[in-house]
Design an enzyme around this catalytic site. Structure first.
Site, short mmCIF file in Angstrom:
data_model
loop_
_atom_site.label_atom_id
_atom_site.label_comp_id
_atom_site.label_asym_id
_atom_site.label_seq_id
_atom_site.Cartn_x
_atom_site.Cartn_y
_atom_site.Cartn_z
N ARG A 179 -4.54 -1.01 -29.16
CA ARG A 179 -3.51 -1.04 -30.21
C ARG A 179 -2.95 0.35 -30.53
O ARG A 179 -1.83 0.47 -31.04
CB ARG A 179 -4.06 -1.69 -31.47
N GLY A 209 -23.47 -0.05 -29.52
CA GLY A 209 -24.06 1.13 -30.14
C GLY A 209 -25.18 1.76 -29.32
O GLY A 209 -25.30 1.58 -28.11
N LEU A 223 -11.61 -3.74 -30.17
CA LEU A 223 -11.67 -3.37 -28.75
C LEU A 223 -10.37 -3.65 -28.00
O LEU A 223 -10.38 -4.19 -26.89
CB LEU A 223 -12.84 -4.08 -28.05
N CYS A 261 -2.17 -1.35 7.45
CA CYS A 261 -1.26 -0.20 7.45
C CYS A 261 -1.28 0.52 8.79
O CYS A 261 -0.29 1.16 9.17
CB CYS A 261 -1.62 0.76 6.32
N GLU A 309 1.19 3.74 2.07
CA GLU A 309 1.89 4.06 3.31
C GLU A 309 3.20 3.27 3.42
O GLU A 309 4.23 3.80 3.85
CB GLU A 309 1.01 3.74 4.52
N ARG A 344 -9.16 2.73 -22.36
CA ARG A 344 -9.41 1.28 -22.39
C ARG A 344 -8.41 0.53 -21.53
O ARG A 344 -8.75 -0.38 -20.79
CB ARG A 344 -9.32 0.76 -23.83
N HIS A 351 0.83 -1.20 0.00
CA HIS A 351 0.00 0.00 0.00
C HIS A 351 0.86 1.26 0.00
O HIS A 351 2.08 1.21 0.20
CB HIS A 351 -0.95 -0.03 1.19
N LEU A 365 -26.25 1.47 -25.29
CA LEU A 365 -26.01 2.66 -24.48
C LEU A 365 -27.31 3.18 -23.87
O LEU A 365 -27.36 3.55 -22.68
CB LEU A 365 -25.36 3.75 -25.33
N ALA A 383 -19.18 8.57 -29.91
CA ALA A 383 -18.90 9.75 -30.72
C ALA A 383 -20.14 10.09 -31.52
O ALA A 383 -20.85 9.19 -31.99
CB ALA A 383 -17.72 9.49 -31.65
#
Length: 355
Positions: A222, A298, A219, A100, A64, A199, A62, A302, A170
């Site tokens: 690249r 699409g 997807l 911690c 800390e 991504r 972590h 959505l 878009a």
């Protein structure tokens, strides 16, 4: 960016400035913390940072711990006279790493300044109480809004047992995301690189059958160096050509369907839908450690997420092109805070639910 080494800072700062430095460090982790929160920490002796660190990845030490490890040998004596600044309340339970709070107490750190309390019910407030019981002075709520935003995905994970959900699309200037049966590019190259970076910071990316077929979507990351997310394809019938790029071996792919599918190529996992998007998201979180997922369309998929109010962030890329007709862009709910960024000829608008 995630491989950058944090720089030492020597200056006179306020509590807010040191917590801001904690947040800057925490963001270096990108999406590598998975179901853990992003956290940064700095150790300060007489207004000078003598140690700093951040949680680099799931299962790793972590923030800390990293901050204390970074203190130079000749400065070790300063630790018990220093103030530790942390963007998130230190853990007080055993997980992949020891608590911690125990390390802080053993290190005899006299004072702690915290941004946010941990939303995990097993920790929230208990870490502070344990430190105070040990005689450590604790201040909380410094730059709370910024620290809450930093761990918003973790808050969603802990509160709703599902991934942090980002919707991305878009659209043309006149409000269309494309035309049926056609692949139309609306984002410029720089925006494409930015979205590929996003991504790489998410554990999952999802589309519907029509987008997989019409856009020939792969997807992957690249166009920007980074890990490929797990690809998720929604198809009620399960009847979808497996030669499509989304099913190649560049990354693992999950097919969510209402009907059983057999004899799939290597790297493709078919899962029967749990009956709702909400249940499907919860399943991906529980069984695949998918703490964040980006939905790239699409319009039908959505709009389903928007209708169910099943989103945390919407990224809308506005192109200067007018399509005159086509598939209408999703209808974004009003009244949510937005930020706007001009990227060459595109405008990137981000809608966020408040942390």
């Amino acid at each position: 960016m995630n491989d950058q080494q944090p720089k030492k800072v020597n200056a006179l700062y306020s509590n807010e400035s040191f917590i801001k430095r904690c947040c800057t460090l925490a963001y270096l982790a990108g999406g590598h913390t998975l179901t853990n929160p992003r956290v940064g920490a700095v150790l300060v002796y007489k207004n000078t940072i003598i140690g700093e660190g951040y949680h680099r990845g799931y299962g790793q030490p972590h923030a800390e711990v990293m901050a204390l490890r970074s203190v130079a040998h000749q400065d070790q004596w300063k630790i018990e006279k220093s103030t530790l600044f942390v963007s998130l309340e230190p853990c007080c339970i055993h997980g992949k790493t020891p608590p911690c709070t125990d390390l802080i107490i053993r290190s005899k750190i006299p004072e702690l300044v915290i941004g946010s309390l941990d939303p995990n019910p097993a920790v929230s407030g208990k870490g502070v109480a344990k430190l105070q019981k040990a005689g450590i002075k604790v201040t909380t709520g410094i730059l709370k809004e910024a620290c809450d935003q930093l761990i918003h995905p973790f808050y969603i994970n802990q509160s709703f047992n599902r991934p942090y959900i980002i919707l991305k699309f878009a659209r043309s200037l006149d409000g269309f995301i494309g035309k049926k049966g056609e692949r139309i590019l609306l984002s410029n190259d720089l925006v494409n690189k930015l979205t590929h970076k996003l991504r790489g910071m998410c554990q999952g990316i999802a589309i519907g059958k029509n987008t997989a077929t019409n856009d020939v979507a792969e997807l992957t990351t690249r166009n920007y160096p980074g890990p490929n997310p797990i690809r998720v394809v929604f198809s009620k019938s399960g009847k979808i050509p497996t030669h499509l790029p989304v099913f190649n071996r560049a990354a693992s792919t999950i097919l969510i369907t209402d009907h059983p599918v057999r004899d799939l190529p290597y790297g493709i996992t078919a899962i029967k839908s749990r009956g709702s998007l909400k249940s499907d998201m919860e399943f991906l979180y529980r069984h695949f450690r998918m703490s964040s997922i980006i939905i790239e369309g699409g319009a039908e998929l959505l709009n389903q997420f928007i209708k169910k109010k099943l989103w945390d962030e919407i990224i809308e890329i506005v192109s200067p092109v007018n399509l005159m007709s086509g598939v209408a862009a999703p209808n974004i709910p009003p009244l949510y805070p937005t930020t706007q960024l001009d990227i060459l000829d595109n405008i990137l608008v981000t809608h966020r639910k408040k942390a």
